[in-house]
Design a protein around this motif. Structure first.
Motif, PDB file in Angstrom:
ATOM      1  N   GLN A  73     -36.342  19.477 -79.209  1.00 22.21           N
ATOM      2  CA  GLN A  73     -37.591  18.715 -79.239  1.00 22.21           C
ATOM      3  C   GLN A  73     -38.815  19.626 -79.113  1.00 22.21           C
ATOM      4  OE1 GLN A  73     -37.698  15.277 -76.628  1.00 22.21           O
ATOM      5  NE2 GLN A  73     -35.468  15.197 -76.617  1.00 22.21           N
ATOM      6  N   GLY A  74     -38.573  20.925 -79.134  1.00 20.67           N
ATOM      7  CA  GLY A  74     -39.670  21.878 -79.014  1.00 20.67           C
ATOM      8  C   GLY A  74     -40.197  22.031 -77.602  1.00 20.67           C
ATOM      9  N   ILE A  75     -39.383  21.672 -76.620  1.00 23.91           N
ATOM     10  CA  ILE A  75     -39.761  21.742 -75.209  1.00 23.91           C
ATOM     11  C   ILE A  75     -39.135  22.997 -74.606  1.00 23.91           C
ATOM     12  CG2 ILE A  75     -39.601  20.596 -72.960  1.00 23.91           C
ATOM     13  CD1 ILE A  75     -39.315  17.934 -74.573  1.00 23.91           C
ATOM     14  N   GLY A  76     -39.947  23.791 -73.921  1.00 27.64           N
ATOM     15  CA  GLY A  76     -39.454  25.015 -73.305  1.00 27.64           C
ATOM     16  C   GLY A  76     -38.508  24.737 -72.147  1.00 27.64           C
ATOM     17  N   PHE A  77     -37.569  25.654 -71.915  1.00 29.42           N
ATOM     18  CA  PHE A  77     -36.603  25.536 -70.824  1.00 29.42           C
ATOM     19  C   PHE A  77     -36.456  26.892 -70.156  1.00 29.42           C
ATOM     20  CE2 PHE A  77     -32.322  26.160 -69.163  1.00 29.42           C
ATOM     21  CZ  PHE A  77     -32.202  25.078 -68.319  1.00 29.42           C
ATOM     22  N   ARG A  78     -36.417  26.858 -68.825  1.00 29.76           N
ATOM     23  CA  ARG A  78     -36.194  28.081 -68.055  1.00 29.76           C
ATOM     24  C   ARG A  78     -35.283  27.761 -66.881  1.00 29.76           C
ATOM     25  NH1 ARG A  78     -39.600  32.992 -66.411  1.00 29.76           N
ATOM     26  NH2 ARG A  78     -38.668  33.508 -64.421  1.00 29.76           N
ATOM     27  N   LEU A  79     -34.283  28.598 -66.662  1.00 31.85           N
ATOM     28  CA  LEU A  79     -33.389  28.481 -65.522  1.00 31.85           C
ATOM     29  C   LEU A  79     -33.916  29.408 -64.439  1.00 31.85           C
ATOM     30  CD1 LEU A  79     -30.723  27.128 -64.638  1.00 31.85           C
ATOM     31  CD2 LEU A  79     -29.528  29.138 -65.498  1.00 31.85           C
ATOM     32  N   ASP A  80     -34.264  28.853 -63.287  1.00 33.42           N
ATOM     33  CA  ASP A  80     -34.833  29.615 -62.172  1.00 33.42           C
ATOM     34  C   ASP A  80     -33.884  29.613 -60.977  1.00 33.42           C
ATOM     35  OD1 ASP A  80     -37.211  30.277 -63.419  1.00 33.42           O
ATOM     36  OD2 ASP A  80     -38.354  28.656 -62.526  1.00 33.42           O
ATOM     37  N   GLY A  81     -34.128  30.533 -60.063  1.00 38.95           N
ATOM     38  CA  GLY A  81     -33.368  30.580 -58.815  1.00 38.95           C
ATOM     39  C   GLY A  81     -31.913  30.928 -59.044  1.00 38.95           C
ATOM     40  N   ILE A  82     -31.662  31.834 -59.964  1.00 36.78           N
ATOM     41  CA  ILE A  82     -30.293  32.165 -60.364  1.00 36.78           C
ATOM     42  C   ILE A  82     -29.611  32.969 -59.265  1.00 36.78           C
ATOM     43  CG2 ILE A  82     -28.898  33.332 -62.097  1.00 36.78           C
ATOM     44  CD1 ILE A  82     -31.398  32.903 -63.973  1.00 36.78           C
ATOM     45  N   THR A  83     -28.556  32.401 -58.725  1.00 46.36           N
ATOM     46  CA  THR A  83     -27.791  33.063 -57.673  1.00 46.36           C
ATOM     47  C   THR A  83     -26.704  33.936 -58.310  1.00 46.36           C
ATOM     48  OG1 THR A  83     -26.230  31.226 -57.535  1.00 46.36           O
ATOM     49  CG2 THR A  83     -28.162  31.138 -56.073  1.00 46.36           C
ATOM     50  N   ASP A  84     -26.063  34.759 -57.499  1.00 48.40           N
ATOM     51  CA  ASP A  84     -24.987  35.616 -58.014  1.00 48.40           C
ATOM     52  C   ASP A  84     -23.844  34.791 -58.591  1.00 48.40           C
ATOM     53  OD1 ASP A  84     -26.348  37.916 -57.354  1.00 48.40           O
ATOM     54  OD2 ASP A  84     -25.301  38.193 -55.436  1.00 48.40           O
ATOM     55  N   SER A  85     -23.502  33.684 -57.939  1.00 52.59           N
ATOM     56  CA  SER A  85     -22.379  32.874 -58.432  1.00 52.59           C
ATOM     57  C   SER A  85     -22.722  32.203 -59.767  1.00 52.59           C
ATOM     58  CB  SER A  85     -21.952  31.834 -57.392  1.00 52.59           C
ATOM     59  OG  SER A  85     -23.005  30.950 -57.098  1.00 52.59           O
ATOM     60  N   VAL A  86     -23.970  31.758 -59.915  1.00 47.76           N
ATOM     61  CA  VAL A  86     -24.399  31.172 -61.193  1.00 47.76           C
ATOM     62  C   VAL A  86     -24.397  32.255 -62.270  1.00 47.76           C
ATOM     63  CG1 VAL A  86     -26.335  30.135 -62.440  1.00 47.76           C
ATOM     64  CG2 VAL A  86     -25.720  29.293 -60.167  1.00 47.76           C
ATOM     65  N   ARG A  87     -24.930  33.422 -61.940  1.00 48.04           N
ATOM     66  CA  ARG A  87     -24.966  34.535 -62.897  1.00 48.04           C
ATOM     67  C   ARG A  87     -23.552  34.914 -63.338  1.00 48.04           C
ATOM     68  NH1 ARG A  87     -28.933  37.646 -64.338  1.00 48.04           N
ATOM     69  NH2 ARG A  87     -30.258  37.043 -62.604  1.00 48.04           N
ATOM     70  N   ARG A  88     -22.611  34.918 -62.401  1.00 43.92           N
ATOM     71  CA  ARG A  88     -21.219  35.275 -62.704  1.00 43.92           C
ATOM     72  C   ARG A  88     -20.588  34.261 -63.666  1.00 43.92           C
ATOM     73  NH1 ARG A  88     -20.153  37.114 -58.150  1.00 43.92           N
ATOM     74  NH2 ARG A  88     -19.919  35.153 -57.087  1.00 43.92           N
ATOM     75  N   LEU A  89     -20.781  32.967 -63.395  1.00 42.17           N
ATOM     76  CA  LEU A  89     -20.195  31.933 -64.255  1.00 42.17           C
ATOM     77  C   LEU A  89     -20.804  31.977 -65.657  1.00 42.17           C
ATOM     78  CD1 LEU A  89     -18.260  29.564 -64.600  1.00 42.17           C
ATOM     79  CD2 LEU A  89     -20.044  28.064 -63.701  1.00 42.17           C
ATOM     80  N   VAL A  90     -22.117  32.128 -65.728  1.00 40.92           N
ATOM     81  CA  VAL A  90     -22.781  32.225 -67.030  1.00 40.92           C
ATOM     82  C   VAL A  90     -22.273  33.461 -67.782  1.00 40.92           C
ATOM     83  CG1 VAL A  90     -25.006  32.599 -68.172  1.00 40.92           C
ATOM     84  CG2 VAL A  90     -24.817  30.919 -66.338  1.00 40.92           C
ATOM     85  N   GLY A  91     -22.060  34.551 -67.064  1.00 37.67           N
ATOM     86  CA  GLY A  91     -21.534  35.764 -67.688  1.00 37.67           C
ATOM     87  C   GLY A  91     -20.124  35.588 -68.208  1.00 37.67           C
ATOM     88  N   LEU A  92     -19.288  34.922 -67.438  1.00 43.20           N
ATOM     89  CA  LEU A  92     -17.917  34.666 -67.881  1.00 43.20           C
ATOM     90  C   LEU A  92     -17.887  33.804 -69.146  1.00 43.20           C
ATOM     91  CD1 LEU A  92     -16.156  34.023 -64.457  1.00 43.20           C
ATOM     92  CD2 LEU A  92     -15.754  35.954 -66.015  1.00 43.20           C
ATOM     93  N   ALA A  93     -18.840  32.889 -69.236  1.00 44.42           N
ATOM     94  CA  ALA A  93     -18.925  32.021 -70.409  1.00 44.42           C
ATOM     95  C   ALA A  93     -19.682  32.686 -71.560  1.00 44.42           C
ATOM     96  CB  ALA A  93     -19.605  30.704 -70.031  1.00 44.42           C
ATOM     97  N   ARG A  94     -20.219  33.877 -71.298  1.00 49.82           N
ATOM     98  CA  ARG A  94     -20.981  34.645 -72.296  1.00 49.82           C
ATOM     99  C   ARG A  94     -22.176  33.857 -72.842  1.00 49.82           C
ATOM    100  NH1 ARG A  94     -16.851  38.566 -75.446  1.00 49.82           N
ATOM    101  NH2 ARG A  94     -15.703  39.196 -73.598  1.00 49.82           N
ATOM    102  N   LEU A  95     -22.912  33.242 -71.910  1.00 47.28           N
ATOM    103  CA  LEU A  95     -24.066  32.440 -72.283  1.00 47.28           C
ATOM    104  C   LEU A  95     -25.389  33.053 -71.808  1.00 47.28           C
ATOM    105  CD1 LEU A  95     -22.608  28.895 -71.485  1.00 47.28           C
ATOM    106  CD2 LEU A  95     -23.003  29.921 -73.744  1.00 47.28           C
ATOM    107  N   GLU A  96     -25.345  34.312 -71.406  1.00 43.28           N
ATOM    108  CA  GLU A  96     -26.552  34.958 -70.887  1.00 43.28           C
ATOM    109  C   GLU A  96     -27.715  34.880 -71.876  1.00 43.28           C
ATOM    110  OE1 GLU A  96     -23.061  37.615 -69.519  1.00 43.28           O
ATOM    111  OE2 GLU A  96     -23.668  36.626 -71.359  1.00 43.28           O
ATOM    112  N   ASN A  97     -27.423  35.117 -73.155  1.00 44.32           N
ATOM    113  CA  ASN A  97     -28.505  35.142 -74.144  1.00 44.32           C
ATOM    114  C   ASN A  97     -29.149  33.766 -74.351  1.00 44.32           C
ATOM    115  OD1 ASN A  97     -26.157  34.193 -75.373  1.00 44.32           O
ATOM    116  ND2 ASN A  97     -26.764  34.908 -77.397  1.00 44.32           N
TER     117      ASN A  97
END
Length: 103
Positions: A73-97
């Motif tokens: 819809q052309g609406i910006g999105f930002r994920l804030d307050g990223i903890t180590d556990s969130v970063r790890r799960l996102v990395g395992l799913a290869r969704l960092e980009n």
């Protein structure tokens, strides 16, 4: 899951999630956010996960679904307050980009 939605100056939204974001909490959270936020077309959304105690793959799928719905819809999105556990799960799913801005 306790959830705080704050409308900010300029029409953007900050969403603070607190607790567990998993297969048990996602359905209600999804209904609430799509009803109360996405349909109102904010200028941008910041999802703060700093107080999330646990995030499973259902929670991660929801974050990605929210991001994609907003971006379509052309609406910006930002994920804030990223903890180590969130970063790890996102990395395992290869969704960092998709979910992380350049650090």
């Amino acid at each position: 899951m306790p959830l705080t939605v704050s409308w900010e100056e300029g029409g953007s939204v900050r969403i603070l999630c607190d607790g567990v974001l998993d297969r048990d909490t996602v359905p209600e959270l999804r209904r609430r956010l799509f009803r109360d936020v996405v349909k109102k077309r904010p200028t941008g959304v910041r999802l703060d996960v700093s107080a999330v105690e646990r995030l499973d793959t259902a929670g991660l799928a929801f974050v990605l679904e929210l991001r994609n719905a907003l971006k379509s819809q052309g609406i910006g999105f930002r994920l804030d307050g990223i903890t180590d556990s969130v970063r790890r799960l996102v990395g395992l799913a290869r969704l960092e980009n998709l979910l992380f801005e350049s650090d």
